[in-house]
Scaffold this motif. Sequence first.
Motif, short mmCIF file in Angstrom:
data_model
loop_
_atom_site.label_atom_id
_atom_site.label_comp_id
_atom_site.label_asym_id
_atom_site.label_seq_id
_atom_site.Cartn_x
_atom_site.Cartn_y
_atom_site.Cartn_z
N UNK A 1 0.81 -1.20 0.00
CA UNK A 1 0.00 0.00 0.00
C UNK A 1 0.85 1.26 0.00
N UNK A 2 2.00 1.23 0.70
CA UNK A 2 2.84 2.41 0.78
C UNK A 2 3.42 2.81 -0.57
N UNK A 3 3.71 1.83 -1.40
CA UNK A 3 4.28 2.15 -2.71
C UNK A 3 3.23 2.74 -3.64
N UNK A 4 1.99 2.36 -3.46
CA UNK A 4 0.92 2.95 -4.27
C UNK A 4 0.75 4.42 -3.92
N UNK A 5 0.83 4.74 -2.63
CA UNK A 5 0.73 6.13 -2.18
C UNK A 5 1.89 6.93 -2.77
N UNK A 6 3.09 6.38 -2.73
CA UNK A 6 4.25 7.07 -3.29
C UNK A 6 4.10 7.26 -4.79
N UNK A 7 3.61 6.24 -5.49
CA UNK A 7 3.43 6.34 -6.94
C UNK A 7 2.41 7.42 -7.30
N UNK A 8 1.30 7.49 -6.57
CA UNK A 8 0.29 8.52 -6.83
C UNK A 8 0.86 9.92 -6.57
N UNK A 9 1.67 10.07 -5.53
CA UNK A 9 2.27 11.37 -5.23
C UNK A 9 3.25 11.79 -6.32
N UNK A 10 4.07 10.88 -6.79
CA UNK A 10 5.03 11.22 -7.84
C UNK A 10 4.34 11.53 -9.16
N UNK A 11 3.25 10.83 -9.46
CA UNK A 11 2.48 11.14 -10.67
C UNK A 11 1.86 12.53 -10.55
N UNK A 12 1.42 12.92 -9.35
CA UNK A 12 0.88 14.26 -9.14
C UNK A 12 1.93 15.32 -9.40
N UNK A 13 3.16 15.07 -8.97
CA UNK A 13 4.26 16.02 -9.21
C UNK A 13 4.52 16.15 -10.71
N UNK A 14 4.59 15.03 -11.42
CA UNK A 14 4.85 15.07 -12.87
C UNK A 14 3.73 15.80 -13.59
N UNK A 15 2.48 15.54 -13.23
CA UNK A 15 1.36 16.21 -13.88
C UNK A 15 1.37 17.70 -13.61
N UNK A 16 1.71 18.11 -12.40
CA UNK A 16 1.80 19.54 -12.09
C UNK A 16 2.94 20.20 -12.86
N UNK A 17 4.06 19.49 -13.02
CA UNK A 17 5.18 20.03 -13.80
C UNK A 17 4.78 20.21 -15.26
N UNK A 18 4.06 19.26 -15.82
CA UNK A 18 3.66 19.35 -17.22
C UNK A 18 2.66 20.47 -17.46
N UNK A 19 1.89 20.82 -16.44
CA UNK A 19 0.93 21.92 -16.56
C UNK A 19 1.53 23.25 -16.12
N UNK A 20 2.84 23.28 -15.85
CA UNK A 20 3.58 24.49 -15.45
C UNK A 20 3.03 25.12 -14.19
N UNK A 21 2.63 24.29 -13.24
CA UNK A 21 2.18 24.81 -11.96
C UNK A 21 3.38 24.99 -11.05
N UNK A 22 3.28 25.90 -10.13
CA UNK A 22 4.39 26.17 -9.21
C UNK A 22 4.33 25.34 -7.94
N UNK A 23 3.14 24.82 -7.63
CA UNK A 23 2.94 24.10 -6.37
C UNK A 23 2.12 22.84 -6.63
N UNK A 24 2.47 21.76 -5.96
CA UNK A 24 1.69 20.52 -6.02
C UNK A 24 1.35 20.11 -4.60
N UNK A 25 0.10 19.67 -4.38
CA UNK A 25 -0.32 19.19 -3.07
C UNK A 25 -0.48 17.69 -3.12
N UNK A 26 0.18 17.02 -2.18
CA UNK A 26 0.17 15.57 -2.13
C UNK A 26 -0.55 15.10 -0.87
N UNK A 27 -1.47 14.18 -1.04
CA UNK A 27 -2.12 13.54 0.11
C UNK A 27 -2.60 12.18 -0.30
N UNK A 28 -2.62 11.20 0.53
CA UNK A 28 -2.09 11.13 1.90
C UNK A 28 -0.57 11.09 1.88
#
Length: 129
Positions: A1-28
């Motif tokens: 389960x912990x690796x799925x949480x990490x994978x979702x967080x890293x995908x959120x970072x990549x998606x925010x970078x591709x949309x040129x956002x300055x901030x990404x919020x990760x949860x849980x």
Amino acid sequence: MGRRILNEALRTIVNAERRNKGVAELRPISTVMCSFLNIMKTRGYIKDFQVHDPHRVGKITVELLGRVNDCKALTYRQDLKAKDIEKYKLRMLPTKQWGYVVVTTPNGVLDHEEAARQNLGGQVLGYFY
């Protein structure tokens, strides 16, 4: 389960970078995620991150620099010996010059350079470049 949480967080970072956002919020959040982000911060791929309410579900606010092209967490456990780190890095990263493989070792969560320097093996958490 912990690796799925990490994978979702890293995908959120990549998606925010591709949309040129300055901030990404990760949860849980998890402690492994904080260690992974700390390695990304020391290597200059993210500017800073803050952990809000770590004792409950919490969230992490990550300030982005625009340097992350891709980052992934491996959802399966893959053991890696100290002598095989260089081969794995060549296979997973696009070039020899940039990018890091993150490994969990008995000394904590380290990138591939630090693990090779300390001659430690462990399990691969993921990679970023």
